[in-house]
Design an enzyme around this catalytic site. Structure first.
Site, mmCIF file in Angstrom:
data_model
loop_
_atom_site.group_PDB
_atom_site.id
_atom_site.type_symbol
_atom_site.label_atom_id
_atom_site.label_comp_id
_atom_site.label_asym_id
_atom_site.label_seq_id
_atom_site.Cartn_x
_atom_site.Cartn_y
_atom_site.Cartn_z
ATOM 1 N N GLY A 76 0.890 -1.210 -0.104
ATOM 2 C CA GLY A 76 -0.025 0.151 -0.131
ATOM 3 C C GLY A 76 0.951 1.305 0.011
ATOM 4 C CG ASP B 137 4.436 -6.750 9.900
ATOM 5 O OD1 ASP B 137 3.459 -7.335 9.915
ATOM 6 O OD2 ASP B 137 5.582 -6.873 9.283
ATOM 7 C CE1 TYR C 216 -3.948 -13.452 -0.788
ATOM 8 C CE2 TYR C 216 -5.210 -14.762 -2.524
ATOM 9 C CZ TYR C 216 -5.250 -13.504 -1.760
ATOM 10 O OH TYR C 216 -6.092 -12.498 -1.817
HETATM 11 P P1 NAD Z 1 -3.364 -4.294 -1.541
HETATM 12 O O1 NAD Z 1 -1.968 -5.166 -1.802
HETATM 13 O O2 NAD Z 1 -3.560 -3.232 -2.295
HETATM 14 O O3 NAD Z 1 -3.598 -3.988 0.039
HETATM 15 C C1 NAD Z 1 -3.186 -4.645 1.098
HETATM 16 C C2 NAD Z 1 -2.792 -3.839 2.009
HETATM 17 O O4 NAD Z 1 -2.228 -4.389 2.988
HETATM 18 C C3 NAD Z 1 -1.610 -3.056 1.716
HETATM 19 O O5 NAD Z 1 -1.705 -1.579 1.991
HETATM 20 C C4 NAD Z 1 -0.333 -3.542 2.345
HETATM 21 O O6 NAD Z 1 0.860 -2.504 2.846
HETATM 22 C C5 NAD Z 1 -0.991 -4.036 3.584
HETATM 23 N N1 NAD Z 1 -0.164 -4.932 4.243
HETATM 24 C C6 NAD Z 1 0.496 -5.970 3.946
HETATM 25 N N2 NAD Z 1 0.867 -6.889 4.630
HETATM 26 C C7 NAD Z 1 0.526 -6.087 5.846
HETATM 27 C C8 NAD Z 1 1.039 -6.300 7.264
HETATM 28 N N3 NAD Z 1 1.777 -7.465 7.777
HETATM 29 N N4 NAD Z 1 0.704 -5.657 8.067
HETATM 30 C C9 NAD Z 1 -0.077 -4.474 8.033
HETATM 31 N N5 NAD Z 1 -0.375 -4.145 6.436
HETATM 32 C C10 NAD Z 1 -0.069 -4.998 5.573
HETATM 33 O O7 NAD Z 1 -4.539 -5.611 -1.821
HETATM 34 P P2 NAD Z 1 -6.318 -5.346 -1.776
HETATM 35 O O8 NAD Z 1 -6.590 -5.633 -3.221
HETATM 36 O O9 NAD Z 1 -6.634 -3.960 -1.292
HETATM 37 O O10 NAD Z 1 -6.443 -6.487 -0.947
HETATM 38 C C11 NAD Z 1 -7.129 -6.218 0.370
HETATM 39 C C12 NAD Z 1 -7.588 -7.744 0.862
HETATM 40 O O11 NAD Z 1 -8.684 -8.075 0.203
HETATM 41 C C13 NAD Z 1 -6.414 -8.928 1.003
HETATM 42 O O12 NAD Z 1 -6.865 -9.530 2.288
HETATM 43 C C14 NAD Z 1 -6.895 -9.718 -0.073
HETATM 44 O O13 NAD Z 1 -6.257 -10.836 -0.025
HETATM 45 C C15 NAD Z 1 -8.282 -9.466 -0.334
HETATM 46 N N6 NAD Z 1 -8.768 -9.663 -1.437
HETATM 47 C C16 NAD Z 1 -8.686 -8.902 -2.408
HETATM 48 C C17 NAD Z 1 -8.883 -9.250 -3.805
HETATM 49 C C18 NAD Z 1 -8.911 -8.189 -5.008
HETATM 50 O O14 NAD Z 1 -9.026 -8.625 -6.238
HETATM 51 N N7 NAD Z 1 -8.429 -6.737 -4.839
HETATM 52 C C19 NAD Z 1 -9.499 -10.323 -4.144
HETATM 53 C C20 NAD Z 1 -9.853 -11.180 -3.054
HETATM 54 C C21 NAD Z 1 -9.433 -10.926 -1.850
#
Ligand code: NAD
Ligand code: UDP
Length: 351
Positions: free
Chosen positions: A58, A78, A168
């Site tokens: 992010g 984290d 994952y």
């Molecule tokens: P993204 O990678 O844009 O966002 C994830 C966020 O989590 C980022 O800001 C990252 O910096 C933060 N992050 C990662 N590890 C971390 C940690 N250990 N501690 C604190 N922050 C941490 O992804 P997204 O698309 O926004 O997805 C968000 C959630 O939705 C995730 O859990 C993902 O598995 C789930 N999801 C998303 C999709 C999609 O299509 N976008 C589909 C299925 C599930």
């Protein structure tokens, strides 16, 4: 047949998300793609939001517009470590922290497993401590390469435990079990969405996901990289629909056990998506084929009957409309130089 007319596309009024009272809400992963849209929707309703993020995938820029509102703060943290003790008690917790694109979650598989296990557990512990309701972002990936189509929540999935996607897929399956056991053992109120492919503004340009890749390639006139024959399918949900769905799930007064699919049931092939994007951007890009990644699911489409029946939710934004917003967003990012600057900051291209 246009994608808008495709079978399974349900037109319904957008759900109006109105709160009974303002709440103090924690959003882990709040600086990410989905997290930043969620934080925006909650702040706009008058909630006080604290986003936790370690900026792995992010960025601060995603939530810059919320900084001066007086209802938002961003804490670098984290989630594999217990939450900082100096935070206020939360009414609600949304657990979104986790890299979501195959490129990112495979770049450090052990870290992905740690986030899904230790990270989810830390968020659950905080929910128990505060008496907060907790939402967890699960995924359609828990269905793996499905042999039931479309996928209802009752389907147990077809996941390779020993492959590049396993960190994952299996990590998220483990998270679901943690949520289930905490709900039983500690009576914590839980909500869980299995999110299907979602797209829109603030997707990261360098995370390798198909919508951002195709849109950027088309806008730059570069080759559009279709993996394999391109006949694999996905069902793409626009981010605003997704956010309305997960807030609706969190706010529902009914007890909701287990997971709920949230996604758009209109299914398209990757090749058709490439053609639609080329068409919409009036691009001169050519379609080229590249190797299909290992264990890439052949097809994916949510059965959203449960979300529809329990929440009255269904997506309302057609693919061509959502893509138009996304194309405009990336066109602005390219024109302003922000796209290149951001990619250079993250080491994706040379500064
Ligand atoms: P993204 O990678 O844009 O966002 C994830 C966020 O989590 C980022 O800001 C990252 O910096 C933060 N992050 C990662 N590890 C971390 C940690 N250990 N501690 C604190 N922050 C941490 O992804 P997204 O698309 O926004 O997805 C968000 C959630 O939705 C995730 O859990 C993902 O598995 C789930 N999801 C998303 C999709 C999609 O299509 N976008 C589909 C299925 C599930
Ligand atoms: N894909 C593609 N070209 C790209 C990026 C992805 O053909 O440049 C394909 C990928 O192989 C998969 C689909 O598009 O079949 C969706 O990929 P994405 O990484 O967006 O999501 P996921 O595989 O997790 O559904």
């Amino acid at each position: 047949m246009s994608v808008v007319d495709a079978p399974g596309f349900i037109l319904a009024a957008p759900i109006q998300v109105s709160r009974r009272r303002s709440a103090t809400i924690c959003v882990s992963g709040g600086a990410g793609f989905l997290g930043s849209h969620l934080c925006t929707a909650l702040v706009e309703r008058g909630d006080d939001v604290i986003a936790l993020d370690n900026f792995h995938t992010g960025r601060r820029a995603n939530v810059e517009h919320l900084m001066g509102t007086g209802h938002f703060s961003l804490v670098e943290h984290d989630i594999v470590h217990p939450l900082p003790g100096d935070l206020p008690a939360f009414d609600e917790i949304y657990n979104l922290a986790c890299p979501a694109s195959p490129v990112h979650y495979q770049s450090d598989p052990l870290s992905t497993l740690g986030i899904c296990s230790l990270g989810t557990r830390n968020m659950l512990e905080r929910a128990v401590h505060d008496g907060a309701r907790i939402f967890h972002a699960s995924t359609s990936e828990i269905y793996g390469d499905p042999d039931v189509h479309p996928q209802p929540e009752s389907y147990w999935g077809n996941v390779n435990t020993l492959g590049p996607r396993s960190c994952y897929d299996e990590g998220k399956r483990f998270s679901e079990t943690l949520i289930y056991e905490y709900a039983r053992r500690y009576d914590v109120s839980t909500r869980m969405a299995r999110i299907f492919n979602t797209y829109g503004p603030r997707m990261q340009p360098d995370d390798g996901r198909v919508v951002s890749n195709f849109v950027i390639q088309a806008l730059k006139g570069e080759d559009i990289t279709v993996y394999g024959d391109g006949l694999q399918t996905r069902s793409f949900c626009y981010v605003d629909d997704l956010i309305a769905g997960i807030i609706g799930l969190m706010e529902s007064d009914d007890p909701i056990e287990g997971a709920v699919n949230i996604g758009n049931p209109v299914e398209v092939t990757v090749l058709d998506l490439a053609r639609i994007v080329i068409d919409m951007t009036h691009s001169s890009s050519r379609i080229v084929h590249r190797a299909l990644p290992q264990d890439d699911p052949r097809r994916r489409r949510p059965d959203i009957g449960r979300a529809h029946n329990m929440l009255g939710w269904a997506p309302t934004i057609a693919l061509c409309v959502g893509l138009q917003h996304t194309i405009e967003y990336f066109a602005r990012e390219i024109a302003s130089g922000d796209l290149e600057r951001g990619m250079a900051e993250r080491g994706f291209i040379a500064a």
